[in-house]
Structures are given as C-alpha cells and as structure tokens.
Write an enzyme that holds these catalytic residues in place. Sequence first.
Site, PDB file in Angstrom:
ATOM      1  N   CYS A 204      34.820 -24.777  -6.551  1.00 29.32           N
ATOM      2  CA  CYS A 204      34.724 -26.156  -7.022  1.00 29.32           C
ATOM      3  C   CYS A 204      33.883 -26.090  -8.296  1.00 29.32           C
ATOM      4  O   CYS A 204      32.736 -25.659  -8.266  1.00 29.32           O
ATOM      5  CB  CYS A 204      34.028 -27.037  -5.985  1.00 29.32           C
ATOM      6  SG  CYS A 204      33.514 -28.611  -6.695  1.00 29.32           S
TER       7      CYS A 204
ATOM      8  N   ASP B 220      29.370   4.539  15.271  1.00 29.09           N
ATOM      9  CA  ASP B 220      30.411   4.192  14.309  1.00 29.09           C
ATOM     10  C   ASP B 220      29.856   4.276  12.891  1.00 29.09           C
ATOM     11  O   ASP B 220      29.454   3.274  12.307  1.00 29.09           O
ATOM     12  CB  ASP B 220      30.926   2.785  14.620  1.00 29.09           C
ATOM     13  CG  ASP B 220      32.300   2.572  14.019  1.00 29.09           C
ATOM     14  OD1 ASP B 220      32.894   3.550  13.531  1.00 29.09           O
ATOM     15  OD2 ASP B 220      32.773   1.424  14.034  1.00 29.09           O
TER      16      ASP B 220
ATOM     17  N   TYR C 169      23.365  14.964  16.425  1.00 26.41           N
ATOM     18  CA  TYR C 169      23.815  15.288  17.779  1.00 26.41           C
ATOM     19  C   TYR C 169      24.346  16.705  17.943  1.00 26.41           C
ATOM     20  O   TYR C 169      24.945  17.018  18.974  1.00 26.41           O
ATOM     21  CB  TYR C 169      24.862  14.279  18.275  1.00 26.41           C
ATOM     22  CG  TYR C 169      25.997  14.037  17.305  1.00 26.41           C
ATOM     23  CD1 TYR C 169      26.891  15.048  16.966  1.00 26.41           C
ATOM     24  CD2 TYR C 169      26.168  12.780  16.722  1.00 26.41           C
ATOM     25  CE1 TYR C 169      27.916  14.821  16.083  1.00 26.41           C
ATOM     26  CE2 TYR C 169      27.201  12.549  15.831  1.00 26.41           C
ATOM     27  CZ  TYR C 169      28.073  13.568  15.509  1.00 26.41           C
ATOM     28  OH  TYR C 169      29.071  13.355  14.627  1.00 26.41           O
TER      29      TYR C 169
ATOM     30  N   CYS D 244      28.472 -31.907  -7.134  1.00 26.43           N
ATOM     31  CA  CYS D 244      28.999 -31.660  -5.790  1.00 26.43           C
ATOM     32  C   CYS D 244      27.824 -31.465  -4.810  1.00 26.43           C
ATOM     33  O   CYS D 244      27.035 -30.514  -4.956  1.00 26.43           O
ATOM     34  CB  CYS D 244      29.890 -30.419  -5.851  1.00 26.43           C
ATOM     35  SG  CYS D 244      30.645 -29.990  -4.293  1.00 26.43           S
TER      36      CYS D 244
ATOM     37  N   GLU E  86       0.838  -1.211   0.000  1.00 27.23           N
ATOM     38  CA  GLU E  86       0.000   0.000   0.000  1.00 27.23           C
ATOM     39  C   GLU E  86       0.868   1.256   0.000  1.00 27.23           C
ATOM     40  O   GLU E  86       0.594   2.235  -0.682  1.00 27.23           O
ATOM     41  CB  GLU E  86      -0.877   0.019   1.255  1.00 27.23           C
ATOM     42  CG  GLU E  86      -2.136  -0.796   1.117  1.00 27.23           C
ATOM     43  CD  GLU E  86      -2.848  -0.886   2.454  1.00 27.23           C
ATOM     44  OE1 GLU E  86      -3.702  -0.036   2.717  1.00 27.23           O
ATOM     45  OE2 GLU E  86      -2.505  -1.805   3.231  1.00 27.23           O
TER      46      GLU E  86
ATOM     47  N   GLU F 197      25.650  11.518  12.694  1.00 29.23           N
ATOM     48  CA  GLU F 197      26.371  10.366  12.180  1.00 29.23           C
ATOM     49  C   GLU F 197      25.419   9.499  11.361  1.00 29.23           C
ATOM     50  O   GLU F 197      24.423   8.995  11.886  1.00 29.23           O
ATOM     51  CB  GLU F 197      26.902   9.574  13.392  1.00 29.23           C
ATOM     52  CG  GLU F 197      27.986   8.612  13.073  1.00 29.23           C
ATOM     53  CD  GLU F 197      29.372   9.265  12.994  1.00 29.23           C
ATOM     54  OE1 GLU F 197      29.474  10.519  13.056  1.00 29.23           O
ATOM     55  OE2 GLU F 197      30.339   8.513  12.858  1.00 29.23           O
TER      56      GLU F 197
ATOM     57  N   GLU G 117      27.242  10.520  25.561  1.00 35.48           N
ATOM     58  CA  GLU G 117      26.511   9.896  24.442  1.00 35.48           C
ATOM     59  C   GLU G 117      27.310   8.715  23.956  1.00 35.48           C
ATOM     60  O   GLU G 117      28.514   8.645  24.190  1.00 35.48           O
ATOM     61  CB  GLU G 117      26.444  10.873  23.253  1.00 35.48           C
ATOM     62  CG  GLU G 117      25.532  12.013  23.444  1.00 35.48           C
ATOM     63  CD  GLU G 117      25.767  13.096  22.397  1.00 35.48           C
ATOM     64  OE1 GLU G 117      26.612  12.934  21.507  1.00 35.48           O
ATOM     65  OE2 GLU G 117      25.084  14.112  22.514  1.00 35.48           O
TER      66      GLU G 117
ATOM     67  N   LYS H  87      37.154   5.287  24.079  1.00 38.01           N
ATOM     68  CA  LYS H  87      36.938   4.171  23.142  1.00 38.01           C
ATOM     69  C   LYS H  87      36.979   2.848  23.890  1.00 38.01           C
ATOM     70  O   LYS H  87      37.908   2.600  24.665  1.00 38.01           O
ATOM     71  CB  LYS H  87      38.047   4.173  22.085  1.00 38.01           C
ATOM     72  CG  LYS H  87      38.072   5.434  21.232  1.00 38.01           C
ATOM     73  CD  LYS H  87      37.169   5.332  20.060  1.00 38.01           C
ATOM     74  CE  LYS H  87      37.840   4.808  18.904  1.00 38.01           C
ATOM     75  NZ  LYS H  87      38.102   5.296  17.733  1.00 38.01           N
TER      76      LYS H  87
ATOM     77  N   CYS I 299      33.624 -33.248  -2.894  1.00 41.10           N
ATOM     78  CA  CYS I 299      33.512 -34.152  -4.047  1.00 41.10           C
ATOM     79  C   CYS I 299      34.868 -34.478  -4.670  1.00 41.10           C
ATOM     80  O   CYS I 299      34.936 -35.253  -5.621  1.00 41.10           O
ATOM     81  CB  CYS I 299      32.571 -33.558  -5.100  1.00 41.10           C
ATOM     82  SG  CYS I 299      33.256 -32.143  -5.955  1.00 41.10           S
TER      83      CYS I 299
ATOM     84  N   CYS J  64      38.234 -30.216  -3.889  1.00 39.24           N
ATOM     85  CA  CYS J  64      37.015 -29.941  -3.138  1.00 39.24           C
ATOM     86  C   CYS J  64      36.879 -30.936  -1.975  1.00 39.24           C
ATOM     87  O   CYS J  64      36.971 -32.145  -2.192  1.00 39.24           O
ATOM     88  CB  CYS J  64      35.810 -30.055  -4.072  1.00 39.24           C
ATOM     89  SG  CYS J  64      34.245 -29.863  -3.207  1.00 39.24           S
TER      90      CYS J  64
ATOM     91  N   LYS K  99      29.322   6.783  21.079  1.00 42.71           N
ATOM     92  CA  LYS K  99      30.061   7.204  19.883  1.00 42.71           C
ATOM     93  C   LYS K  99      29.621   6.273  18.756  1.00 42.71           C
ATOM     94  O   LYS K  99      29.937   5.081  18.753  1.00 42.71           O
ATOM     95  CB  LYS K  99      31.560   7.114  20.118  1.00 42.71           C
ATOM     96  CG  LYS K  99      32.356   7.733  19.000  1.00 42.71           C
ATOM     97  CD  LYS K  99      33.792   7.967  19.400  1.00 42.71           C
ATOM     98  CE  LYS K  99      34.515   8.842  18.408  1.00 42.71           C
ATOM     99  NZ  LYS K  99      34.613   8.286  17.078  1.00 42.71           N
TER     100      LYS K  99
END
Length: 668
Positions: free
Chosen positions: A424, A118, A225, A430, A36, A173, A114, A312, A409, A406, A116
């Site tokens: 493979c 990434d 922020y 296989c 919708e 961010e 706050e 950190k 197989c 492999c 941090k």
Amino acid sequence: MTKDQAQLEIAELTKKINHYNEQYYMNDKSEVSDYEFDMLLNKLIALEKDFPEFNYPDSPSHRVGGTVTKEFNTVFHKTPMLSLGNTYSKEDLEDFDKRVAKGLGDEPYEYVCELKFDGVALSVTYENGVLTRGVTRGDGTKGDDITFNVKTIRSMPLKLKGDFPEEFEARGEAFMPKKVFAALNEERAAVGEETYANARNTASGSLKMQDSAAVAKRKLDCFLYAMNGDNLNIDTHAEAIAKLQEMGFNVSPTYRKCKTIDEVLAYIQEWDTKRQELPLETDGIVIKVNSFAQQEKLGFTAKSPRWAIAYKYKAENAATRLKDITYQVGRTGAITPVAELDPVQLAGTTVKRASLHNANEIQRLDLRVGDMVFVEKGGEIIPKVTGVELTARTPELTPVEYIKNCPECGTELIRLEGEAVHYCPNSQGCPPQIKGRIEHFIQRKAMDIDSLGERTINLLYEKDLVKSPADLYDLTYDDIFQLEGFKDLSTKNALKGIEASKEVPFESVLFGLGIRYVGKTVAEKLAAHFKNIDNIIKASYDELISVPEIGDRIASSLLAHFENDENKEEIERLKQAGVQMEIIEKESTSVSDVLNGKTFVISGVFANYERDELKELIQQHGGKVVGSISGKLNYLVAGDKMGPAKKEKAEKLGVQIISEDEFDAMIK
Ligand code: IVH
C-alpha cells in the site's frame, strides 16, 4: 607494551574469554555482561593485531570472523559422509531389527537412540587438540572447506580439553537454534525484508556465506555425534559421545541406550512431543548399533550403513476448512494474506489462522474460499497451508481474487517489479502503517520507550494526538493523563520515558526511523561512517554504496526515503525536540602522526582488516578517510574485488594506488 607483556596479556584474555564462552554456550550461564565480554574480545583483537606472532589459530577472536573467502576449496572426506535409510513405521523398524539380529548371528547387541537433528552435516578435524579444518558434507565424497565459518560457531571448541587423540575427525549437525531463527526473521520482517522459510536452509546458507563476520552474527550451533580416526581407544558409539563431551564438544544430552526394539519404540514415542521443547528442530530419531565391532560386521550398502536407520516423524498436519482470506498491512505497507480457518487441533495447539505469504502462494495452491485445506506445523511458529483436498472441492467455489486496494485505507496497491509482495503506497495516511512506524520507533532496540506500548499508541492515534514519532515529543501531561487507564504516576512515567529517549544514541534513532532495509546493523554502519543525519541525507548513491555492507537495495531505499519532504520534515522536528542526530565520537587514541594531512579512499576486501578497522588505523595515525576519488586524493588503498571503475579513475587522476601490505609498511 613489550612482547612478553603482550604474550602474557593475550594468554590471560584468551583464558577468560574461553571460560565465559563455555559458561554461556554450554552451561547457559552469563558471568559477565555482553558489554564487558565485547570489551575483553576487542582488547584481544587489538593486541593480536599489534603482535600477529601471538595470533594463534585457536584464539577466541576468530569467533567473530572477519575473513572473506571468495571461493571455498574442495576437500575430499577421509571416509564418505553417508546418509541414513529412512523408515516411517513400527513394522519397518522391526524389520530393521530382524536384519541386524540376523547379521550378527547369535550375538547380543544394543542400540543407541538419538534425535535426528534437522540441520547441516559437518565434519571437523582436530590436530593436537586444535581445530584445523571444517568441511561441509557436499556430495558425501567431497565438501567445501569452511573452516573460518565453522570457527564462528561458539560452542565448537577451538582447542580441546583433557586427553585427546593426536588427530581425529568429529562429525555432527550444525543448526540454527529455533529462537535465533525466529529473532532473525523478526528482524528481517521489521525492515521489510522477506523472511526465511526454515531454519535448516538458513543454517546451510549461513555456513556458505563468504564473510565469516556475517556468519558469526547468525549464531549457529552444532551437536556432534561421531568420531573417526586411528587408535581412538573407543569401542562403542555411547563411549564416543561421552568422549566428545569430555573434550569440550557440544553433545545433545538426549541420547539413550536401548536393549530391545520395544525400548526403541518407547524412546520414539517419548520424544514425539517432547522434541518440541528442544532448542532446535528435529525431524526424527536415529537408531544406531552401539558396538563398533558389530557396526563393522554389519557394514554398509552403497548409500547407507546397515547398522543405523532413521525413523522420521510425520510432519504434523490436519485438514480444515478455509473460511476466508484476510489481509494484514505491515509498517512498511507490505500486505500479508492470512488464511482464516475453522479451528483445528495441531501439535497440541488450536490453529485458527495460517500465513499465506503472498499472491503467488495463493495462486500456487489454487486456493478457493470454502476449500478443505491441509495445514502443517513444522518447526516454524506460524502454521502454513500446504495444499488443498481437491476431491472435496465443490463446483461453486471460485478462485481467490487478490485484493486490488488496501483493506485499511482503500488506496490502490502496487507491486514492485521482481517482488512477490503487494504494497500500500499510502505511507502517510494508512493507519496501520502510521501506528506501525510509531511502534517501531519506541521499541527497545530503537528509542526504548517502554513506558508506552501498542495499546497506548493506539489510544494516542485514535485521539489524533500522535501521527508520527515526532508528535510524541509534543505530548503534554494532560494529553496522556486523559487516556483510558492512565493515572498521575503512569502519566509521569510515560513522559519520563519519552524524555529519556532523547539520550538514545544516533544509530538507534536511525534504526527507529524505520527506513526500509535499514536494520540495526545497517544503521550502525551508516552512523559510524557518516557521523550525522545531515551527511546521510546529503550522501549520493556512490557515497552510500562505498560503505561496507551497503548495497544497491539499501542505498536506493535511503535515497527514496530522503527524497520525500515529509520524511525530511519529520527528521527536522525530531532534531528540534532534542533527539540525537549525530554520533558521540569516541576519543580515537592517536598512535602516531605519520599520515598527517594525507587522505585515503578504501576499496575492496582485505586479508587482515575489516574496512572499519583500516579506517580507524588511518585516523589513529593522523590520516583522513574520504568517500570519493578526486585529483586531491593522496592514496587509494586497494583490496581484493575493488571495482575496475575506481581503479581506472584513480589511475587517470594520478592517485597513488597502494596495497594492504604497502599500507602496513607506511604505518609500521
Ligand atoms: S549419524 C552414516 N546421527 O542425517 C550416517 N546423523 O541421513 C551417519 N543427522 O547426513 C549419520 N542427526 O546430517 C547421524 N543423530 C544423528 C543425526 C544425523 C541428523 C543427519 C546427518 C546425516 C543425515 C543422514
């Protein structure tokens, strides 16, 4: 429809879509189905196309993108986008607090803590409540103007609510939520594409894509922020965050005022584990002096503010023994080496295995079975081996020799030029490749046969009943009933699910075939362009790459797939079984017949249309779109970036080359 009616309808649709968007992205509530929602949006896009004077810069239609930018303009930031000093210890933080106290004399002060986030720093400018510009951090002084891409971030308001300053800049961010990242990688792995390493780089790469429609699909998000501007009437950071939220921005609810450094330390400890539950990756905490007056008093060093610092978290890692390396074979035959580890506790879970990606990675790490290795768990779900404790290595350990055959197989592995992954090549013989293809075929996004699952496929395979997707349609009641765990009802259900899959639309079937690099979106594009499987099988390389979003890699993969007789036979059997091998044409609403009998080739990138849209317009006005340029062709509609060879060919054959504007004039 009259102009007035259109204006009214556009206003109403805009309001509705904005409301649903907000409910979905800010309040986690779906009030309408995706279908919708898409219908409303499509209606708005169509109306805006017919009445461009009402296509406002804050229209929610801009969320789906469609603008292709060849080169981003450089924009200077009003104030530089600085970075933060980093600390890793309690002592460093206490030193920071002492510097703040000293800088402020005897004044009392408080902090705001706050997470941090990434992701990628972003600056957005609003004029009279409307988003007018989005810019990357760049080198801190100047960044790229990525406004069209920023508009695709659903939680980023295009128009603000309530009271807002006449002009200001917000900073925050942008990020790719963990779930979106995992799904994207799953999708890529499913079609044999290399997976992305981490969400941050993927978010950053996404924001720099030239086609904003592709950015929209990346489902980015953004936490704001900071606010900059004149006369904002705000005295503290906490007030700025509250104001941002009030105006409709997405603000992380995780911030907290802290009166003392001990309260800061408690916040850090609390979020050390709790941050895993957040929808995005975080790598630390940011501590900011709350009062703007005090921030000003403390000032900046050359690189970073004296009023803020980042703490950190150390990436969680552990040392353990590498017991063995095993090798997994995927649906496409791709080999993934896996580190088998002595169980070790990491970020609250026991880790026994870690992905090693490919042979290059093993070589880069210089791994030896028996080594003590470091495993790390970032935001990714699967932990990875990051290094070897060389001092603990004993002389008898020898470098890992990558397998040549492999493990399933025994077929000799191949490595394509320029690729890191071994394959493979025994796709028809296989076992994990065969079972993987059937599992891919029955999945929800493909044939949606949820009455069968991995376990049943295994049983069917072991009993020699199913070796390819087409075999599913030959299964009888007795075949299934005899399987372990099946009773009368479950058998009937399984058969019903298989029968119902015959109604699944062609684009899903095409995706289900599991052709390398043909993901769901690519399958949809191919189905829409070629209409049926026979046209795709017949298509030449040039015809394939003339389809938007189909490049060399996908075209070559399709050609290779259909060159194989077994693959063609499989398709024939599926067709015989009654599986959809052509699209069910939507009634294309005829608008006029001004282009009756005229043929068109579309090439390049257009300012106002996606290629599919242009195609539909041509059809709606009675014209026909063809795949290649010939002497019989009437028009070549040329956009930007059209290949010189096409132009030359058209000129040589005397085909009329028209611009987007000239085309518009033809149908107006
Ligand atoms: S405030 C003067 N708050 O970290 C710098 N930054 O190293 C003010 N970041 O470029 C930045 N989460 O991309 C601030 N809650 C947060 C943040 C944050 C992530 C990033 C931001 C900035 C980098 C600074």
